[in-house]
Design an enzyme around this catalytic site. Structure first.
Site: not given
Length: 300
Positions: A166, A170
């Site tokens: 993640y 990001k």
């Protein structure tokens, strides 16, 4: 003060069946935008599919007097992303705003993370944002107008245990956003990113239950809506937002240390404090500016 409106604008919002995306779609529609509500309809790990969530949001928008259509395509695939933009053009004749919000979670400590768990998260967050923006790009260029809002995260900017996949996606979106800003400037296409903190099904295991109301999605959407508006003057920026607070995130560089002689390991060791100094910090607008101090050293 005049109300900010989106009359005549067409907005595409991914991951809009729940949480942040749903709130973004409702707000833009309430202010006059025609909205394409995209959501694959799976669970937060990306498993499953259903047209229900996107259609539910569309029905809510229409009930409130707005215009919207649903799209349940998978934005992590070229076909799903291009189909989403085609839905916007077929239904409303164009696309003006792209809000890349779709995402999934497959949290694991790094030692336990599989290749599939890493790739799946990258595919939705980073690849999906690329594919949707790419499908819309020619339309935005031709009309000489566009607003793109990407969804980064504090986890990407600062790292977070159990979220190597993640966080990678990001932070990748930060570089993606800044590059789109440079390439879109000539065509009045502005791209910015948010790093939100909000209580959603994605974060319910990470935030205390009593934070649900304090960091609601309604505290994030106003920033997204402003970045998506024609009055927004800025591009290539990242903003953290949540709980009623907004702040700009800077990618900055310290003064550093340099010498004209070839560096040695010992020179690095002996000047480690200067290398790590954060006073003063400089924020560069592009790669060329960032290379300036090195070029100055080499040519002095």
């Amino acid at each position: 003060m005049s109300e900010l409106r989106y009359d005549g604008r067409v907005a595409v919002v991914t991951g809009a069946g729940h949480g942040l995306g749903r709130q973004h779609a409702l707000e833009l529609a309430a202010r006059g935008a025609k909205v394409v509500v995209n959501d694959l309809g799976g669970d937060r790990s990306g498993v499953g599919a259903s047209a229900g969530p996107a259609q539910d949001v569309v029905e809510e928008i229409v009930k409130n007097g707005g215009e919207a259509v649903a799209d349940a395509g998978n934005v992590a695939t070229p076909e799903g992303a291009s189909g989403l933009i085609k839905t916007a053009v077929d239904a409303f004749g164009k696309v003006d705003v792209v809000i890349n919000n779709a995402g999934i979670l497959r949290d694991k400590s790094f030692k336990n993370m599989s290749v599939d768990e890493f790739d799946a998260v990258i595919a939705v967050h980073l690849r999906g944002s690329f594919l949707v923006s790419s499908a819309a790009w020619s339309h935005l260029r031709e009309q000489g107008y566009g607003r793109i809002v990407n969804t980064s995260s504090p986890a990407g900017l600062f790292g977070n245990f159990g979220q190597a996949n993640y966080a990678t996606a990001k932070m990748g979106l930060v570089g993606f956003t800044k590059t789109l800003a440079h390439e879109g400037a000539k065509y009045n296409i502005k791209a910015n990113a948010i790093a939100p903190v909000a209580w959603t099904r994605m974060t319910e295991d990470l935030l205390p239950a009593d934070f649900a109301e304090k960091v609601g999605v309604d505290q994030v959407t106003p920033l997204v809506a402003y970045l998506a508006h024609e009055e927004n003057p800025d591009s290539g920026q990242v903003y953290t937002v949540g709980g009623g607070r907004i702040a700009k995130i800077f990618v900055a560089e310290g003064p550093g240390y340099g010498q004209q002689e070839t560096l040695t390991v010992e020179a690095v060791r002996d000047n480690w404090a200067a290398i790590n100094s954060a006073d003063p910090l400089t924020v560069f607008a592009n790669v060329g500016e960032q290379m300036g101090p090195m070029i100055q050293l080499l040519t002095s």
